[in-house]
Motif scaffolding. Structure first.
Motif, PDB file in Angstrom:
ATOM      1  N   GLY A  32       0.678  -1.267   0.233  1.00 53.37           N
ATOM      2  CA  GLY A  32       0.035  -0.056  -0.003  1.00 53.37           C
ATOM      3  C   GLY A  32       0.711   1.182  -0.072  1.00 53.37           C
ATOM      4  N   VAL A  33       1.866   1.188   0.906  1.00 47.20           N
ATOM      5  CA  VAL A  33       2.681   2.442   1.130  1.00 47.20           C
ATOM      6  C   VAL A  33       3.616   2.552  -0.282  1.00 47.20           C
ATOM      7  CG1 VAL A  33       4.599   3.744   2.417  1.00 47.20           C
ATOM      8  CG2 VAL A  33       2.481   2.466   3.650  1.00 47.20           C
ATOM      9  N   ALA A 274      -6.299   8.634  -6.420  1.00 47.96           N
ATOM     10  CA  ALA A 274      -7.376   8.067  -5.551  1.00 47.96           C
ATOM     11  C   ALA A 274      -7.429   6.543  -5.692  1.00 47.96           C
ATOM     12  CB  ALA A 274      -8.677   8.424  -6.477  1.00 47.96           C
ATOM     13  N   ALA A 275      -6.856   5.742  -6.688  1.00 51.10           N
ATOM     14  CA  ALA A 275      -6.791   4.200  -6.649  1.00 51.10           C
ATOM     15  C   ALA A 275      -5.840   3.972  -5.826  1.00 51.10           C
ATOM     16  CB  ALA A 275      -6.483   3.846  -8.157  1.00 51.10           C
ATOM     17  N   VAL A 276      -4.642   4.296  -5.461  1.00 50.22           N
ATOM     18  CA  VAL A 276      -3.675   3.948  -4.747  1.00 50.22           C
ATOM     19  C   VAL A 276      -4.025   4.377  -3.550  1.00 50.22           C
ATOM     20  CG1 VAL A 276      -1.635   3.907  -6.321  1.00 50.22           C
ATOM     21  CG2 VAL A 276      -2.190   5.900  -5.112  1.00 50.22           C
ATOM     22  N   GLY A 277      -4.669   5.247  -3.080  1.00 52.14           N
ATOM     23  CA  GLY A 277      -5.493   5.580  -2.014  1.00 52.14           C
ATOM     24  C   GLY A 277      -6.284   4.445  -1.556  1.00 52.14           C
ATOM     25  N   LEU A 278      -7.159   3.875  -2.528  1.00 52.15           N
ATOM     26  CA  LEU A 278      -8.111   2.814  -2.082  1.00 52.15           C
ATOM     27  C   LEU A 278      -7.305   1.463  -1.745  1.00 52.15           C
ATOM     28  CD1 LEU A 278     -10.874   3.327  -4.689  1.00 52.15           C
ATOM     29  CD2 LEU A 278     -10.845   4.214  -2.288  1.00 52.15           C
ATOM     30  N   VAL A 279      -6.173   1.486  -2.613  1.00 49.80           N
ATOM     31  CA  VAL A 279      -5.366   0.101  -2.090  1.00 49.80           C
ATOM     32  C   VAL A 279      -4.700   0.180  -0.851  1.00 49.80           C
ATOM     33  CG1 VAL A 279      -3.233  -1.002  -2.974  1.00 49.80           C
ATOM     34  CG2 VAL A 279      -4.785  -0.299  -4.662  1.00 49.80           C
ATOM     35  N   LEU A 280      -4.452   1.317  -0.422  1.00 53.91           N
ATOM     36  CA  LEU A 280      -3.773   1.589   0.969  1.00 53.91           C
ATOM     37  C   LEU A 280      -4.765   1.339   2.152  1.00 53.91           C
ATOM     38  CD1 LEU A 280      -1.563   2.404   2.745  1.00 53.91           C
ATOM     39  CD2 LEU A 280      -2.322   4.731   2.459  1.00 53.91           C
ATOM     40  N   LEU A 281      -6.205   1.882   1.878  1.00 54.44           N
ATOM     41  CA  LEU A 281      -7.263   1.492   2.620  1.00 54.44           C
ATOM     42  C   LEU A 281      -7.586  -0.005   2.950  1.00 54.44           C
ATOM     43  CD1 LEU A 281      -9.806   4.294   1.720  1.00 54.44           C
ATOM     44  CD2 LEU A 281      -8.332   4.349   4.070  1.00 54.44           C
ATOM     45  N   ILE A 282      -7.624  -0.686   1.776  1.00 57.34           N
ATOM     46  CA  ILE A 282      -7.616  -1.739   1.709  1.00 57.34           C
ATOM     47  C   ILE A 282      -6.455  -2.749   2.520  1.00 57.34           C
ATOM     48  CG2 ILE A 282      -7.876  -4.132   0.241  1.00 57.34           C
ATOM     49  CD1 ILE A 282      -8.807  -2.314  -1.747  1.00 57.34           C
ATOM     50  N   LEU A 377       2.477   6.531   9.346  1.00 61.33           N
ATOM     51  CA  LEU A 377       2.123   6.647  10.455  1.00 61.33           C
ATOM     52  C   LEU A 377       0.760   6.659  10.723  1.00 61.33           C
ATOM     53  CD1 LEU A 377       4.575   9.711  11.551  1.00 61.33           C
ATOM     54  CD2 LEU A 377       4.595   7.292  12.536  1.00 61.33           C
ATOM     55  N   LEU A 378      -0.034   7.198   9.768  1.00 63.29           N
ATOM     56  CA  LEU A 378      -1.406   7.390   9.800  1.00 63.29           C
ATOM     57  C   LEU A 378      -2.060   5.549   9.589  1.00 63.29           C
ATOM     58  CD1 LEU A 378      -2.191  10.625   7.630  1.00 63.29           C
ATOM     59  CD2 LEU A 378      -2.608  10.274  10.026  1.00 63.29           C
ATOM     60  N   SER A 379      -1.055   5.039   8.652  1.00 63.17           N
ATOM     61  CA  SER A 379      -1.550   3.590   8.439  1.00 63.17           C
ATOM     62  C   SER A 379      -1.458   2.957   9.708  1.00 63.17           C
ATOM     63  CB  SER A 379      -0.765   3.046   7.403  1.00 63.17           C
ATOM     64  OG  SER A 379      -1.116   3.768   6.043  1.00 63.17           O
ATOM     65  N   GLY A 380      -0.361   3.146  10.416  1.00 64.35           N
ATOM     66  CA  GLY A 380      -0.357   2.414  11.755  1.00 64.35           C
ATOM     67  C   GLY A 380      -1.408   2.718  12.568  1.00 64.35           C
ATOM     68  N   LEU A 381      -1.618   3.995  12.874  1.00 63.08           N
ATOM     69  CA  LEU A 381      -2.625   4.480  13.631  1.00 63.08           C
ATOM     70  C   LEU A 381      -4.066   3.958  13.261  1.00 63.08           C
ATOM     71  CD1 LEU A 381      -1.591   8.120  14.376  1.00 63.08           C
ATOM     72  CD2 LEU A 381      -1.410   6.263  16.027  1.00 63.08           C
ATOM     73  N   PHE A 382      -4.313   3.753  11.878  1.00 63.77           N
ATOM     74  CA  PHE A 382      -5.777   3.357  11.534  1.00 63.77           C
ATOM     75  C   PHE A 382      -5.996   2.074  11.751  1.00 63.77           C
ATOM     76  CE2 PHE A 382      -8.249   1.831   8.288  1.00 63.77           C
ATOM     77  CZ  PHE A 382      -9.214   2.579   8.293  1.00 63.77           C
ATOM     78  N   ALA A 690      -5.668  -5.027  -5.135  1.00 60.81           N
ATOM     79  CA  ALA A 690      -6.839  -4.978  -4.102  1.00 60.81           C
ATOM     80  C   ALA A 690      -7.549  -6.146  -4.195  1.00 60.81           C
ATOM     81  CB  ALA A 690      -7.771  -3.798  -4.703  1.00 60.81           C
ATOM     82  N   LEU A 691      -7.646  -6.931  -5.187  1.00 62.64           N
ATOM     83  CA  LEU A 691      -8.564  -8.296  -5.510  1.00 62.64           C
ATOM     84  C   LEU A 691      -7.773  -9.331  -4.553  1.00 62.64           C
ATOM     85  CD1 LEU A 691     -10.639  -9.845  -6.367  1.00 62.64           C
ATOM     86  CD2 LEU A 691      -9.107 -10.308  -8.574  1.00 62.64           C
ATOM     87  N   VAL A 692      -6.289  -9.323  -4.732  1.00 59.37           N
ATOM     88  CA  VAL A 692      -5.717 -10.210  -3.667  1.00 59.37           C
ATOM     89  C   VAL A 692      -5.887 -10.037  -2.342  1.00 59.37           C
ATOM     90  CG1 VAL A 692      -3.177 -11.215  -3.312  1.00 59.37           C
ATOM     91  CG2 VAL A 692      -4.176 -10.843  -5.709  1.00 59.37           C
ATOM     92  N   LEU A 693      -5.769  -8.739  -1.940  1.00 55.23           N
ATOM     93  CA  LEU A 693      -5.731  -8.368  -0.578  1.00 55.23           C
ATOM     94  C   LEU A 693      -7.084  -8.533   0.103  1.00 55.23           C
ATOM     95  CD1 LEU A 693      -3.803  -4.991  -0.505  1.00 55.23           C
ATOM     96  CD2 LEU A 693      -2.952  -7.011   0.385  1.00 55.23           C
ATOM     97  N   ALA A 694      -8.148  -8.351  -0.931  1.00 52.98           N
ATOM     98  CA  ALA A 694      -9.470  -8.643  -0.324  1.00 52.98           C
ATOM     99  C   ALA A 694      -9.809  -9.937  -0.021  1.00 52.98           C
ATOM    100  CB  ALA A 694     -10.629  -7.892  -1.193  1.00 52.98           C
ATOM    101  N   ALA A 695      -9.406 -10.923  -1.141  1.00 52.15           N
ATOM    102  CA  ALA A 695      -9.330 -12.460  -1.100  1.00 52.15           C
ATOM    103  C   ALA A 695      -8.766 -12.936   0.179  1.00 52.15           C
ATOM    104  CB  ALA A 695      -8.905 -12.936  -2.343  1.00 52.15           C
ATOM    105  N   VAL A 696      -7.370 -12.415   0.570  1.00 53.75           N
ATOM    106  CA  VAL A 696      -6.775 -12.796   1.543  1.00 53.75           C
ATOM    107  C   VAL A 696      -7.488 -12.336   3.059  1.00 53.75           C
ATOM    108  CG1 VAL A 696      -4.610 -12.552   2.857  1.00 53.75           C
ATOM    109  CG2 VAL A 696      -4.413 -13.043   0.505  1.00 53.75           C
ATOM    110  N   GLY A 697      -8.121 -10.954   2.977  1.00 50.77           N
ATOM    111  CA  GLY A 697      -8.863 -10.844   4.017  1.00 50.77           C
ATOM    112  C   GLY A 697      -9.742 -11.689   4.363  1.00 50.77           C
TER     113      GLY A 697
END
Length: 805
Positions: A32-33, A274-282, A377-382, A690-697
Motif C-alpha cells: 500500500g505505501v 485516488a486508486a492507490v489511496g483505495l489500495v492503501l485503505l484495503i 504513521l497514519l496507516s499504523g494508527l488506523f 486490491a483483489l488479492v488483498l480482499a481475497a486474503v482478508g
C-alpha cells in the motif's frame, strides 16, 4: 520517553516471536505505501514541484483563438503586434519548433530546433552557459545565421570544447555560427537541441498566413493574469477591427505555463492517486483484521499485564506502538519498492507521462519521503486503533477467570465490517480498471479507415537549401520510391505529408465552388495532405469513386484533389463529388477526381475530420514548403526487417536527407494511445493488488471464524449434521459479507467512476457489462476464498472439538 522506548522494545520482541504474522503484515503495508509513494512521486514532479524556471508562476503561454479552437497559432505579423503593444509582460517571445538536418559536428544528425525571439531565454529566466543569446536585430528579416546549441549537442558533437562559440555548422545545408550553449538540462515544452533566431523563420510573414507561432510571456511584477488577459483580448479586438479580412474572428488566449506542460496528464494522475489511496485503505483493513484476530489470542497476556498494574491506557498505547512499528517497517520496505516502482510507472507510460522540462524518472525527494512517513504513521494508527480500543474497553480481570472461554463472538462484527469494506473498495477499483481496459480496447481496436498491419513508416527531413519548391520534394520522393519498390518483400510504397497516424493537422478552409460564406472567412475547415500516386492503395484506404493521382498530375497540370466521404457528405450531401470543383480558400478551385473512405486523421479517439488530398507537386499557396516527407511501405515480411533497405534507398537518392525515424505503423498507433494504455495498465495492477488483498482478508476472517467455531461445529456434527451442511453454513457466512460488500461497492462505483468519464472512449461510466462482469468475477474469487476454510471445517473431529477450550 523511557516508557515509549520500553514499548518499542517490547513491540520488536513481539514481532520477532511471530515472524510469519509480522512478515505478512509488513508486506501488506509495503504494497500500500509503496504504490502510494510511487504515484505520489510522479504527481509531485508533475503537479507540485515548481517548474525549473525562476518565478515560474509568472510564466504564461500566449496564443490566438479562432472559430475552430481556443488555442490557435499566430501569424508572424500578428505576433509582432502583440509583442510591441502588450505592457503586461516583461518579455514575450514567440517560438516554433521543427526538425533540421545538422552537420559540422562529429556526425550528421537530424535534431529538433526552435525558432525563437531574442528575449526567449530572458523570459524563461536563464542565459546561455557559454556565449550569448540572440539580439533584437535578429528578430527581423535579414537576421544573422546564428544558432544556440544544447548542452547535449555540445558534449556529443563537440566533445564539450570550450572554444565552440564561433564554430561553423550547417543546418539544412546552410552555414550557421554557434553563438551560445544552453545550460545543462535546459528544455522548454519539448526536448530541443538547437535554437535559431525567429528572423530566419522560413514561413510566410504576411498577416493571415502561416499561423504556427505561439509565445511564452513573463508577467511584470504586480500584474495579475486577469489584467494581462484583458489586455491581450483588447489587442485582439483592435486587430479584428483594423484587419477584418484576416482577424475578424481571431481572439487571444493566455494560460499558465504549468497548465501547458502538465494539463493533459493531470486528470489521469488524480485518478491514479485516488486508486492507490483505495489500495492503501484495503491494505490497512487487512492488517487491522490480522491484528484483531491476533489480539484475541493475546487476551491472557494482556490480562496478566493488567493484573500486574498496567493501566488500560498503557495497554492501548502498547498495541498502538506495535501497529505503528509494523507500519514504519512496512513503509520503509514500501519506499524501497517505490524506487523500482517509479521507474516502472514511467516505463509503463511509454512516454505518456511527460515530466516538466524533460526530466527522467522523478526522484524520491524530501517531499516524497515525508509523504511516505506520514502515510505510514497514519496507516499504523488506523489499523492499530481497533485492537487498542478493544483492549481499553475489555474487562481484563474477567479474562483470567474465563480462562479464554466465552469470547467466541468477540470482534466478529468489526472483522466482518472490515471485510465488507475491503470487498466494496476492491469492486470500485475493479470497475474502474474494467472501464479503462474496455475503453482502451475499443480505442486501439476500432476502425481507423486504413490498414496499419505490415506497414513501415519512415520520416525524412530534407535540407531547405536544396529543396526550395514542392516539385523538388516530389522528385526526391519519386527517386526514393523507385528504389524502395525494387526491394525484396515490398508490396506497395508511397509518400505523403503528413501521415494519418501522426495526425493530419495541416488545416485549410474549403467549400464547393460558388459557396458564399455567411460572414468573411467563415468557410468550413478541412484537413489537407500532400501524397504520391499509390498512397491510398498502400494504406488500403478504399477508393470509392473516381481515380487515384497519376504522375501526370504535376506542376503544370490542371489542379486536382481527392476528397474523403466526410467532406463529400458535408459539401455535396447525397451527390457524387467526382467531377465537381472544390474551392480551397486562397488557392482557387480544383477538380475532384476521386472519393476515398474517411480515416481517423486527428487521433484514434476523434471522429474523422473532413479531409482532402493533393498531389505532391501541386503546391497550396500559404502553406510554405514543409521540408519533410513520410514514406509508407507495405511489406510481405516484418516491417522492421526492411528498415535498413529503405534507409539505403533514401541515402542513394540524397545523402543530405536525414531519416527521422523508421517504425512499424502498428507501433506508432500503440504509442499514440500511450496515455490510455498507461492509465488502464496501472489501474489493472492496483485492482489486482486490491483483489488479492480482499481475497486474503476474506479467507483470513472465514478461517478465523472456523477456528473460533470449532466447538460449535463439533457439536453440530455429533448431532448428525452432514459435511455438506457444514460446508454450506461456512460459505454462506463468508458470502453474506461478500454480498454486502458488492452492494456497497456497486453504489460507490456508480458515484466515483463518473470521475473517469473524461478518460473513456466508446464506453459509459455506467456500462452494465463491466459492472456485471466485475461483480461476478469478484464473487467467484470470494467463493474460492471461502471454500478452502469451509472444506477444512467439514473435517472437524467431534471428539476433538468437544474437548476444544
Amino acid at each position: 520517553m523511557r516508557t515509549l522506548l520500553q514499548d518499542i522494545r517490547y513491540a520488536a520482541r513481539v514481532m520477532r516471536k511471530s515472524p510469519g504474522f509480522a512478515l505478512v503484515a509488513v508486506f501488506t503495508v509495503a504494497l500500500g505505501v509503496g504504490a502510494n509513494t510511487a504515484i505520489f512521486s510522479v504527481a509531485n514532479a508533475v503537479l507540485l514541484r515548481p517548474l525549473p524556471y525562476p518565478e515560474s508562476e509568472r510564466l504564461f503561454i500566449l496564443s490566438q483563438t479562432n472559430r475552430q479552437t481556443t488555442r490557435a497559432g499566430f501569424s508572424f505579423a500578428d505576433l509582432q503586434e502583440f509583442r510591441a503593444e502588450a505592457r503586461s509582460f516583461e518579455q514575450c517571445a514567440g517560438f516554433y519548433s521543427e526538425m533540421v538536418n545538422f552537420g559540422g559536428g562529429r556526425e550528421a544528425a537530424q535534431l529538433p530546433a526552435s525558432f525563437v525571439n531574442s528575449d526567449f531565454f530572458a523570459a524563461l529566466g536563464t542565459r546561455p552557459a557559454l556565449g550569448r543569446a540572440f539580439n533584437a536585430e535578429e528578430d527581423g528579416a535579414g537576421a544573422a545565421q546564428a544558432v544556440v546549441i544544447s548542452d547535449r549537442v555540445w558534449h556529443e558533437q563537440f566533445g564539450a570544447d570550450p572554444q565552440v562559440v564561433g564554430r561553423k555548422v550547417t543546418l539544412d545545408g546552410r552555414p550557421f555560427e554557434v553563438v551560445g550553449v544552453a545550460p545543462a538540462g535546459f528544455h522548454f515544452r519539448e526536448k530541443v537541441d538547437l535554437w535559431l533566431p525567429l528572423g530566419l523563420w522560413p514561413a510566410s510573414r504576411e498577416r493571415g498566413r502561416s499561423y504556427a507561432l505561439f509565445a511564452v510571456a513573463r508577467l511584470r511584477p504586480g500584474v495579475t493574469p486577469e489584467g494581462a488577459r484583458s489586455e491581450v483580448e483588447t489587442i485582439a479586438a483592435r486587430l479584428a477591427r483594423e484587419y477584418p479580412k484576416t482577424n475578424a474572428e481571431r481572439g487571444a488566449a493566455l494560460w499558465p505555463l504549468r497548465e501547458e506542460l502538465v494539463g493533459d496528464v493531470r486528470p489521469a494522475l488524480k485518478v491514479l492517486l485516488a486508486a492507490v489511496g483505495l489500495v492503501l485503505l484495503i491494505a490497512c483493513a487487512n492488517v487491522a483484521n490480522l491484528l484483531l484476530a491476533r489480539s484475541a489470542s493475546r487476551r491472557q497476556e494482556l490480562a496478566v499485564r493488567a493484573a500486574l498494574g498496567a493501566s488500560r491506557a498503557r495497554l492501548a498505547r502498547q498495541l498502538l506502538t506495535e501497529s505503528v512499528l509494523l507500519a514504519l517497517v512496512g513503509g520503509a520496505l514500501g519506499v524501497l519498492l517505490a524506487f523500482w516502482g517509479v521507474d516502472a510507472v514511467t516505463a509503463a507510460g511509454g512516454g505518456a507521462v511527460e515530466l516538466p522540462a524533460g526530466e527522467g524518472a522523478p526522484p524520491l525527494d524530501r517531499n516524497v519521503l515525508l509523504f511516505s512517513l506520514g502515510v505510514s504513521l497514519l496507516s499504523g494508527l488506523f489499523f492499530g486503533l481497533a485492537p487498542a480500543l478493544r483492549a481499553a474497553r475489555r474487562d481484563l480481570a474477567a479474562e483470567l477467570k474465563k480462562g479464554g472461554r466465552g469470547a467466541a463472538g468477540e470482534g466478529r462484527r468489526l472483522s466482518g465490517a472490515l471485510v465488507v469494506s475491503e470487498v466494496a473498495l476492491s469492486l470500485v477499483l475493479l470497475v474502474g480498471a474494467g472501464l479503462l481496459l474496455k475503453s482502451f480496447m475499443l480505442l486501439r481496436g476500432g476502425a481507423t479507415g486504413y490498414n496499419p498491419e505490415r506497414v513501415l513508416t519512415v520520416g525524412v527531413s530534407l535540407p531547405r537549401a536544396t529543396y526550395r519548391a514542392d516539385d523538388d520534394r516530389a522528385r526526391f520522393a519519386g527517386r526514393v520510391l523507385e528504389r524502395v519498390r525494387a526491394l525484396p518483400g515490398v508490396e506497395q510504397a508511397a509518400s505523403s505529408y503528413p501521415l494519418p497516424v501522426y495526425g493530419m493537422s495541416w488545416g485549410k478552409l474549403c467549400a464547393a465552388e460558388g459557396y458564399e460564406p455567411p460572414a468573411p472567412n467563415q468557410y468550413p475547415p478541412c484537413q489537407t495532405a500532400s501524397v504520391s500516386p499509390g498512397f491510398f492503395k498502400t494504406l488500403e484506404i478504399p477508393l470509392l469513386r473516381g481515380r487515384d493521382f497519376a504522375e501526370s498530375d504535376g506542376p503544370g497540370a490542371p489542379p486536382v484533389v481527392v476528397v474523403d466521404e466526410t467532406l463529400a457528405a458535408r459539401t455535396w450531401p447525397g451527390e457524387d463529388p467526382v467531377g465537381k470543383r472544390l474551392n480551397v480558400v486562397g488557392n482557387g478551385p480544383r477538380e475532384v477526381v476521386g472519393l476515398v473512405g474517411a480515416v481517423k486523421n486527428w487521433g484514434l479517439g476523434e471522429a474523422p475530420r473532413p479531409q482532402i488530398y493533393l498531389p505532391h507537386a501541386q503546391r497550396l499557396e500559404g502553406s510554405g514548403l514543409v521540408p519533410f516527407v513520410y514514406f509508407a511501405v507495405r511489406t510481405g515480411v516484418e516491417p522492421e526487417t526492411l528498415a535498413a533497405g529503405v534507409r539505403g534507398a533514401i541515402a542513394e537518392a540524397d545523402r543530405e536527407a536525414a531519416v527521422a525515424q523508421a517504425r512499424a505503423m502498428d507501433e506508432l498507433l500503440d504509442r499514440s494511445v500511450g496515455r490510455q494504455r498507461f492509465a488502464a495498465l496501472l489501474m489493472e495492477i492496483f485492482a489486482g493488488i486490491a483483489l488479492v488483498l480482499a481475497a486474503v482478508g476474506l479467507y483470513g476472517v472465514v478461517s478465523y471464524g472456523v477456528a473460533r467455531r470449532t466447538r460449535e461445529i463439533g457439536i453440530r456434527v455429533a448431532l448428525g449434521a452432514r459435511p455438506g451442511d457444514v460446508l454450506a453454513s461456512v460459505i454462506r457466512a463468508g458470502m453474506r459479507l461478500t454480498l454486502a460488500g458488492l452492494v456497497l461497492g456497486l453504489a460507490g462505483s456508480l458515484t466515483l467512476t463518473r470521475l473517469l468519464a473524461g478518460m473513456l472512449y466508446g464506453v459509459k461510466a455506467t456500462d452494465p457489462t463491466v459492472y456485471a462482469t466485475v461483480a461476478l468475477a469478484l464473487a467467484a474469487v470470494a467463493l474460492l476464498a471461502c471454500y478452502f476454510p469451509a472444506r477444512r471445517a467439514t473435517r472437524v473431529d467431534p471428539l476433538v472439538a468437544l474437548r476444544h477450550e
